[in-house]
Design a protein around this motif. Structure first.
Motif, short mmCIF file in Angstrom:
data_model
loop_
_atom_site.label_atom_id
_atom_site.label_comp_id
_atom_site.label_asym_id
_atom_site.label_seq_id
_atom_site.Cartn_x
_atom_site.Cartn_y
_atom_site.Cartn_z
N ASP A 145 -61.31 -76.38 50.00
CA ASP A 145 -59.78 -76.84 50.25
C ASP A 145 -59.15 -77.98 49.38
O ASP A 145 -59.35 -79.48 50.31
CB ASP A 145 -58.78 -76.31 50.66
CG ASP A 145 -57.90 -76.61 50.79
OD1 ASP A 145 -56.83 -76.44 49.58
OD2 ASP A 145 -56.92 -76.62 51.54
N THR A 148 -55.74 -80.53 49.66
CA THR A 148 -55.19 -79.77 50.64
C THR A 148 -53.49 -80.16 50.58
O THR A 148 -52.88 -79.36 51.48
CB THR A 148 -56.24 -79.67 51.56
OG1 THR A 148 -55.74 -78.88 52.50
CG2 THR A 148 -55.44 -81.52 52.85
N GLY A 151 -52.67 -78.90 54.49
CA GLY A 151 -53.59 -78.46 54.88
C GLY A 151 -53.37 -77.24 55.26
O GLY A 151 -54.27 -76.04 56.34
N ALA A 154 -56.46 -74.63 53.74
CA ALA A 154 -56.97 -74.69 54.56
C ALA A 154 -56.79 -73.25 56.31
O ALA A 154 -57.88 -72.80 56.53
CB ALA A 154 -57.69 -75.89 55.18
N ALA A 167 -61.83 -79.73 53.91
CA ALA A 167 -60.39 -80.50 52.51
C ALA A 167 -60.42 -81.82 52.91
O ALA A 167 -60.02 -81.97 53.12
CB ALA A 167 -59.16 -79.65 54.28
N CYS A 192 -61.28 -82.42 57.69
CA CYS A 192 -60.20 -83.28 56.59
C CYS A 192 -60.66 -84.30 55.99
O CYS A 192 -61.02 -85.45 56.81
CB CYS A 192 -58.95 -83.41 56.84
SG CYS A 192 -57.44 -81.94 57.24
#
Length: 276
Positions: A145, A148, A151, A154, A167, A192
């Protein structure tokens, strides 16, 4: 870090143009309203001269007014909470804040606290991406992703059965926000990461790529997306207008990404491509 809120009053056809222009000078979060829209950027990235130049260029096209103010980071949540309304996408996905009740009769319930990140689902591109995600089998896939934001995409990917989600975003507070939202939704497969495509140099291929950014970034990084995608696997793009779709298609074709189909909402596009 504090933020700038730019309030723009403009007719819809002009507002869409201004959003694209402002995205080129550092604004990365936009919220529509009945009078026009609000655009957000960091105080550090704010260039008032560039904003004034854009507004002057379009001042003769229609009624156009604008103003800006500083919002401190600690006040952002309070500002957002006053205006945020829960959302249902495709009659299947609920997007709400933690202080909203969970709705009945939805397949997926996503809880988002966006702070200063893009992607509550209220912007057309995010909603369109989620609709396209619902059409793509995520089960057991490794998903990327890019850009992102909160998020949200994701999180949607994990809810749809992805086994691993990376992400990525270029802003530290965005990555922090995405991590918090992933935790709020009890996600277990999402990593992330701070950075851009340069952080993907040593990554193995992905089964599915989600890229909701903007036209220029998509065009610039298309070759990297293609490199990371095996033959026969899909990539979902958004963050651009319908008039820009031919440019995206042309650049994608150069890198073996074959156009499949697209959705539109108020001139915004989300398109699905597949690696040849």
């Amino acid at each position: 870090m504090d933020f700038i809120e730019l309030t723009v009053e403009a007719p819809r056809e002009l507002a869409d143009i201004l959003v694209a222009e402002l995205a080129e000078v550092g604004f990365d979060t936009f919220e529509d309203n009945d009078a026009g829209f609000c655009a957000y950027t960091t105080e550090e990235a704010f260039n008032p001269d560039a904003v004034e130049e854009i507004m002057a260029r379009y001042s003769g096209i229609g009624d156009l007014n604008h103003s800006h103010r500083v919002i401190t980071r600690q006040n952002w949540n309070a500002e957002w909470e006053k205006n945020f309304q829960p959302l249902i996408i495709a009659e299947r996905v609920s997007v709400r804040a933690p202080f909203h009740s969970k709705p009945d009769n939805v397949d997926y319930d996503i809880v988002i606290m966006p702070r200063m990140s893009f992607g509550t689902g209220h912007h057309e591109t995010t909603a369109l991406m989620i609709e396209n995600q619902l059409d793509v089998d995520h089960k057991g896939l490794r998903v990327l992703d890019m850009g992102t934001g909160t998020g949200i995409l994701a999180i949607m990917a994990e809810m749809l059965g992805a086994r691993q989600v990376l992400a990525v975003d270029t802003e530290p507070w965005t990555v922090e926000n995405a991590r918090d939202n992933a935790a709020e939704n009890q996600c277990r497969t999402i990593e992330c990461r701070l950075g851009g495509v340069e952080t993907l140099a040593n990554e193995a291929p992905f089964d599915l790529i989600l890229a909701n950014i903007n036209r220029n970034v998509l065009l610039e990084d298309m070759h990297e997306y293609a490199r990371l995608l095996p033959s026969g696997r899909p990539i979902l793009f958004s963050g651009f207008y319908e008039e820009d779709l031919p440019k995206i298609q042309a650049e994608a074709a150069k890198h073996g990404l074959r156009y499949q189909r697209h959705r539109t909402l108020r001139s915004w596009v989300s398109a699905i491509f597949e690696k040849e």
